[in-house]
Each structure stands twice: as structure tokens, then as C-alpha cells.
Design a protein around this motif. Sequence first.
Motif: not given
Lengths: 247, 262
Positions: A147, A178, A171, A174, A181-182
Motif C-alpha cells: 500500500g 491495504m 489495487t 494489494l 489507503e490507496v
Amino acid sequence: MPTDRQTMIEIRGVSKFFGSFQALKDISFTVRDGEKVVIIGPSGSGKSTILRSINRLESVDSGSIIVDGMNVNDPKVDICKVREEVGMVFQSFNLFPHKTVLENLTLAQTVVRKRPLHEAREISMALLEKVGIAEKASAYPAKLSGGQQQRVAIARSLAMNPKVILFDEPTSALDPEMIGEVLDVMKTLALEGMTMVVVTHEMGFAREVADRVIFMDHGSIVEEGTPEHFFTAPTHERAKLFLSQIL
Amino acid sequence: MAQTPNTQIKIEIGEGAAIPVKSDAGLFTAWRIAFFGAILTCCYLAFVKPDPYLEIFRFVPDGILVTFKVTVGAILLASIIGLVAGLGRISGNRIINGTASLYVEVIRGIPLLVQIFYIYYALGRFVKIPDMLSAIIAMAVCYGAYLGEVFRAGIQSIPKGQMEAALSLGMTRGQALRQVILPQAFRVVLPPIGNEFIALLKDSSLVSIIAVSDLLRRGREYASETFSYFETYTVIALIYLVMTLFFSKLISLMEERLNADR
């Protein structure tokens, strides 16, 4: 949907073959300045291919792609100039492992934009602050979580002050914890008015952020419309089927 | 994750002395025994039997220097040739690619000894160049082809996404190569280049066949004067061994430093 804004990306009748396999079939759509377009569809539908052809990481066999007034496939157009204006965020981050986080951000600024190093550093630190990772500036990418790496990658593309950013399944590589958060960083960018073209499987993000959703299957655009329309009342069978499988 | 696991099994056995790494404890110990054993043997022989051993040790040092010069000169020149050949082999331009591939194929198909003779006499027909330079050129032309393949493999081992990321930031292909691909490829190719370097050091003994007074040739000169062949070649072998082991250690230290930040 803002219609009075100028066109940022115009794709007209684009087709592409991998050998005898037709990856893209007569694709046309436009992205206006400030617009957020999310492209979804099953794997192998051509969504990444069309995204990657916008900055000519993939060449196309017919049709035209105009980005900010520049014809991407015209050999006379300096493709580097197009790419300076078009940021890209990859599924596998693709940070430069031999450079620190800060150097990842300053490299293209100094080499391509010819900014003085101290200026590039200031810009980079501000961006790292923004994506919430300034304390890792001197770390190497291998020391960061997925992330964190992806947030650095977003900051790296922002450092070039692009007019549009392409996200290629940002994403998908990931771990679930995480992804948030992205996506949060991407939502912030969207709120700030960045023009974004996003290939993703994150339907929540598409619903919340997209001005327009494009659904692709077998190399064609099957359905195109607002998220409300697409998620609540899709017209085509294939879109309905896809949604029933994914939601 | 996006990276696909590497399912290809690779067996990497270089022709040079194995480079001692800490993780391979057996090899590490073997390196110590061989290196210090060779040095101790040299000291012992010179001390216990100064005639002829001490004499030999006095006679051959200029040869060591020549061997060293030929090796370093050749590795530097070969690295440049190799980098050009390696970039040529991955070039999209057909002519450049074809030329580089042809060079690699031709050179790798001719024994080094034959190449040394050939370049020495062929060059001698057109220009008068010093014997040592001719030896360096011959070694570099040969090893340039091997290093070219090493560089090509090193560059191709860097994931495609790295080039794409650099290009998508607006870099030209050249900038991406210099700033992103080559620095990473360098780490990958350092061990095999180290192996080539050591192999080259050993193969440099072949230049004694043309009029270059390297370590082996100095030994031959001494032996043919004194007829102490066994003693001389014992010393020559020990000196080569100490040199190759010394360089393999040097390379492993460089590798450790390069990997320190990872």
C-alpha cells in the motif's frame, strides 16, 4: 457530467490485434478535462490494453487517440511530450528499487522536467506528505508495504504535474487491508479535480468517484453511462451477468 | 502478487573460480584453505629450499605485472565492447541487432588461442602495434562477446514494468536505460562479470604464446635456462591460484557492498 469542459482524451475507432486475436474492436470514447472515467470488465476484455494505448505503451493498429491535442500514434509527435502530461500508476507499482522513495520522485522531475534538484525535492516532500508517507522518504521501496509503495507510485506520477493520470488496476496486487489507503489517496485526487482514467475491480470506488463507467467485454465497449445507471439498471445482458458475479 | 514466480531452474556454473559467499560455508572455508595454504606453501618453499624457489620468486614478478596489465586492460576494453554488443543484441533495429549477434556467434565459435594468433598476425600485416596491445585487443574482442551475452541477460532480467514506468514518466529510452535499467542490471551482472574477469585472468596465460612476457612466459624463460621445470611450474601455478582467489574475494566483497542497501 461536466459537458462544457474541453476534451482531454479522444479515442476514435481504435482496434488492435495480438497476432490473429483482436484485443480491441473499434473502441471510441472521450474523457473531458476533470472527468473521472472508470473502465471495468472481466479479465481479457481489453480494458488494460486500451488504457495502455493512451500513452502508447501499446501501439494500436487502427483508429486515432488524441491526448491534449496531440495525436499519440503520429510518428511526428514526440511521444515523450505526451507521456510528460499523462501520469500512469501500475498494478505492480514499478517503483525503481535501486533508488530511495525520494529519488523515485525526483528522478523524472530533474531528468525530464529539468527542475533543479532542490526544487524537485521540495515538490516531492510535499507530495509524500500528501500521500501520508513523508517519513519513508529516505527508505528503499523494498522496505515499504504494498500500500505504501502504491502511494509512492501515485506521488511519483503527480510529481510531473500531469494533466491526466491513468490507473491500471492500482489495487489488484494489494492485500485487502491495504486497498483502503490507496483508494483514499485516489479519492482525494478526484475531489481535487484531477482527470482520471481508472481500470479497476473496486466497484465501491467506481460507484462513489466515477463520472462515467465504461464496461468492456471481448475487446468492445458494451455499455457506457453514469454509475447510477450502470449499477442499478444495466441495459445489456453481459453487464448484468458481470455485475451479478462481482457484487 | 503480479510477479509470476520464476519456475525456470537455472544452473549457473562459471568457468572462473567460484566466488566465495558467506552463505556457502563450505566454499568459504575452501577459499580460506586454498588461499592461505597457497601463500604458506610459497613461503615454506622459499624458506626451506631457497635454491631454486627464491630464485624463481625473484625472476617472475615482472611477469605478474604484465599478466595484471593484460587482464585489467582487456577487462576494461571487453566491458565496453560487451556493453555495446549487449545493447545491440536487444536493439529493435535489425541491422544493429544482426551485427551484434553475428559478432557474438563468430567470436564464440573460435578458440581464444586461435583468435590471439589471428589478431596478432592479422594486425601485424597492417599496423605495427606493441605486442601487449595486440594481446589486450585479442582478449578483449573475445571476452567482449561473452560479456555481451552477460549484459544482454542482465538487462533482460529487469522486469518490463521498470522500462514502462520510466517511459510513462516522459523519459526517453536512452534516459530510461541509463537511469533505471542499467544501474539495476549492473547488480545482476556483477557476479557473472566477476567470473568472466577471473576466467580472463587465467586465459591471459595464453598470450605467452605471442611475444608477451607474462607470468607464464617468464616461468618458461626461467625453466628453459635452469631446467628446473617442476619447481618453476609449481610456483607459477601457486601464483595464479593466489591471484584468482584474491580477485574472487574482491568481487564477493563488492557484491556485499552493493547489496548492503537492499
